[in-house]
Enzyme design. Structure first.
Site, PDB file in Angstrom:
ATOM      1  N   GLY A  16       0.811  -1.214   0.000  1.00  0.00           N
ATOM      2  CA  GLY A  16       0.000   0.000   0.000  1.00  0.00           C
ATOM      3  C   GLY A  16       0.843   1.261   0.000  1.00  0.00           C
ATOM      4  N   THR A  17       1.892   1.260   0.776  1.00  0.00           N
ATOM      5  CA  THR A  17       2.746   2.438   0.883  1.00  0.00           C
ATOM      6  C   THR A  17       3.324   2.809  -0.478  1.00  0.00           C
ATOM      7  OG1 THR A  17       3.313   1.803   3.135  1.00  0.00           O
ATOM      8  CG2 THR A  17       4.781   3.378   2.050  1.00  0.00           C
TER       9      THR A  17
ATOM     10  N   HIS B 179      -1.454  -7.987   2.415  1.00  0.00           N
ATOM     11  CA  HIS B 179      -1.482  -8.549   3.775  1.00  0.00           C
ATOM     12  C   HIS B 179      -2.706  -8.135   4.580  1.00  0.00           C
ATOM     13  CE1 HIS B 179       0.042  -5.063   6.296  1.00  0.00           C
ATOM     14  NE2 HIS B 179       0.336  -4.619   5.098  1.00  0.00           N
TER      15      HIS B 179
ATOM     16  N   THR C 225      12.624  -6.992 -10.953  1.00  0.00           N
ATOM     17  CA  THR C 225      12.150  -8.360 -11.183  1.00  0.00           C
ATOM     18  C   THR C 225      10.941  -8.643 -10.306  1.00  0.00           C
ATOM     19  OG1 THR C 225      14.346  -9.072 -11.832  1.00  0.00           O
ATOM     20  CG2 THR C 225      12.820 -10.799 -11.126  1.00  0.00           C
TER      21      THR C 225
ATOM     22  N   SER D 152      -3.363  -3.671  -0.783  1.00  0.00           N
ATOM     23  CA  SER D 152      -2.218  -4.335  -0.167  1.00  0.00           C
ATOM     24  C   SER D 152      -2.573  -5.765   0.237  1.00  0.00           C
ATOM     25  CB  SER D 152      -1.788  -3.532   1.064  1.00  0.00           C
ATOM     26  OG  SER D 152      -0.730  -4.186   1.717  1.00  0.00           O
TER      27      SER D 152
ATOM     28  N   CYS E 188       1.439   7.065  23.758  1.00  0.00           N
ATOM     29  CA  CYS E 188       2.424   6.195  24.371  1.00  0.00           C
ATOM     30  C   CYS E 188       2.623   4.900  23.602  1.00  0.00           C
ATOM     31  CB  CYS E 188       2.036   5.880  25.805  1.00  0.00           C
ATOM     32  SG  CYS E 188       2.267   7.290  26.878  1.00  0.00           S
TER      33      CYS E 188
END
Ligand SMILES: Cc1ncc(COP(=O)(O)O)c(C=O)c1O
Ligand SMILES: [Zn+2]
Lengths: 387, 127
Positions: free
Chosen positions: A73-74, A202, A238, A200, A325
């Protein structure tokens, strides 16, 4: 530690389904040729590779020549946005939303540094973008609009078809990051009137590190890389043959299964949402209806997301959080800020993303464990209200 | 990501709660990540006799708070004042670098509590 494991982080990634693994195996073994080679080993692999392209195209209503395989996706987002900017070759204007994934958001930020102007459209408090805002933001310099099909954190599904109509009416390129939607909801690039769509592997039980960019026939952008000319020079290198074969098999199956699984997943999602909302001082983030089938995002008052995740992990429950956090940065997610959550509510957000393999007993297990997790953390909190 | 000791303090935090008859209260908050802590001290003859804490924050913040309460019990105020953020992190056996700022609140709250105590006693601020 618990010996039961309940994975509810399918928005982050999914396990590769058995059929996809099976489909990939020959391409690690006997079918190892380079699809660009002239010999029969190469030609056999080329055939399988093009077959995977056809399947991928069919799954989103595209033609095979409109599919370009990438590393995920990126990369698809980068190729579309940066490629369009490169083609323009002068400073222009980009319209996007304020809740995009970093793989769009940060690209836009970077393009600003290169002289482009970017409008980050606000969304309402449920994460929904009003298409009329897109129309209003268009200027003579606007060369691309990029709006995600659904948000990865809060699950809000955007009115892509309406935005597509607007973009088409103004003859402006339209890209959608559909990484969270493909394989979950029906996707038709023609109906959406998109020029580019990112997906994407995954996220729909395919392998990691492989994705695709749909680019409508006739749309011209400049490549970001140069090399051996593969993928019609748009994405040379490739080919990741096993990855692409696995992606296409997983995609074919997930799309086939949508009619059956969508309602089932929604029922599980709503069961989880209803149960969580029974706990005091919990709010749902995102939209009650226009929501990805597997997405649950809630904020617990008085306690912090990362500490909730840690406690859930002790019970074998995997989820994620938009808190500062847990992100490793000091700010809570830009998405939660964009829907108007105050710092504390954003900080106490937890995302459960259901997927293939989750069942009612998983949901009930989470609902059984979470009240004491919340209770314990609230007992520690100076803001906690133990009842 | 956290070591066993941190996880233990997170799961079984020591000295949680309030002290109704506290001699000193110290509060601190990280504006940045939003973690906050309140520390209650019971002091007798210059020695910290009892301690309680309440913390809103991540695993590192909660574990550091709990660790600190164990470190200060029985210490003189001057000894307690010498405890640094790094001491708390070290006592926990280390924290991931990104979480160090989350652990700072414990020693900060302690220092605020001691200042609060001295102000109440009319001794004035130190330093
Ligand atoms: C909406 C969205 N866009 C892009 C990405 C990035 O995809 P990839 O991990 O395949 O690069 C993700 C995945 O985290 C996502 O959820
Ligand atoms: Zn923290």
């Amino acid at each position: 530690m618990s010996n039961r494991e309940v994975y509810m982080d399918h928005g982050a990634t999914t396990p590769v389904r058995e059929e996809a693994v099976e489909a990939m195996l020959p391409f690690f073994k006997e079918l190892y040729g380079n699809p660009s080679s002239v010999h029969s080993q190469g030609r056999k692999v080329r055939k399988a590779f093009e077959n995977a392209r056809e399947k991928t195209a069919a799954a989103i209503g595209a033609n095979p020549e409109e599919i370009f395989f990438t590393s995920g996706g990126t990369e698809s987002n980068n190729i579309a946005l940066r490629g369009a900017a490169k083609r323009l070759n002068k400073p222009g204007h980009i319209i996007t939303s304020s809740i995009e994934h970093h793989a769009v958001f940060d690209v836009c930020r970077d393009l600003e540094k290169e002289g482009h102007r970017v409008t980050y459209l606000p969304v309402d408090n449920m994460g929904l973008l009003d298409p009329s805002r897109v129309e209003d933001a268009i200027t003579a310099e606007t060369f691309i609009i990029s709006i995600m099909a659904a948000n990865n954190e809060i699950g809000t599904v955007q009115p892509i078809e309406e935005i597509g109509k607007i973009a088409a009416g103004h003859k402006i390129l339209f890209h959608t990051d559909a990484v969270q939607v493909v394989g979950q909801l029906p996707v038709d690039v023609k109906k959406m009137q998109v020029d580019f769509l990112s997906l994407s592997g995954h996220k729909f039980n395919g392998p990691k590190g492989v994705g695709a960019l749909y680019k409508r026939k006739g749309v011209k952008i400049d490549p970001l890389y140069h090399g051996g000319g593969q993928e019609k020079k748009l994405r040379p290198g490739t080919e990741n043959v096993p990855g692409v074969v696995g992606l296409s098999r997983a995609l074919e199956l997930s799309v086939e299964e949508i009619p059956g699984k969508k309602a089932a997943l929604e029922a599980l999602r709503d069961r989880l949402i209803d149960g969580l909302l029974k706990i005091d001082d919990v709010v749902l983030n995102g939209h009650p209806e226009k929501r990805l089938p597997g997405n649950v995002n809630v904020s617990f008052s008085f306690i912090e997301g990362e500490s909730i995740l840690l406690s859930l992990d002790m019970h074998g429950i995997a989820a994620s959080s938009g808190s500062a956090c847990s992100s490793g940065s000091l700010d809570p997610s830009h998405v939660l800020s964009a829907i108007g959550l105050d710092h504390q509510t954003a900080h106490g957000s937890i995302r459960f993303t259901l997927g293939r393999g989750n069942n009612e007993s998983d949901v009930d297990y989470v609902l059984e464990k979470i009240p004491s997790v919340v209770e314990n953390l609230r007992r520690i909190s100076p803001m906690g209200k133990t009842k | 990501m956290y070591n066993e000791k941190v996880v233990d303090h997170f799961n079984n935090p020591r000295n949680v709660g309030e002290l109704a008859d506290a001699d000193a209260i110290g509060e601190t908050g990280s504006f940045k990540c939003g973690d906050t802590m309140t520390l209650y001290l019971k002091v007798r003859n210059g020695i910290i006799e009892d301690v309680r804490f309440q913390t809103y924050g991540c695993g590192a913040a909660i574990a550091s708070s709990s660790m600190l309460t164990e470190m200060v019990k029985g210490k003189t105020l001057d000894q307690a004042l010498a405890i640094t953020n790094q001491d708390v992190a070290d006592e926990l056996g280390g924290l991931p670098p990104l979480k160090l700022h989350c652990s700072n609140l414990a020693a900060d709250a302690l220092h605020n509590a001691i200042e609060n105590y001295r102000a109440r006693q009319g001794i004035g601020k130190t330093g």
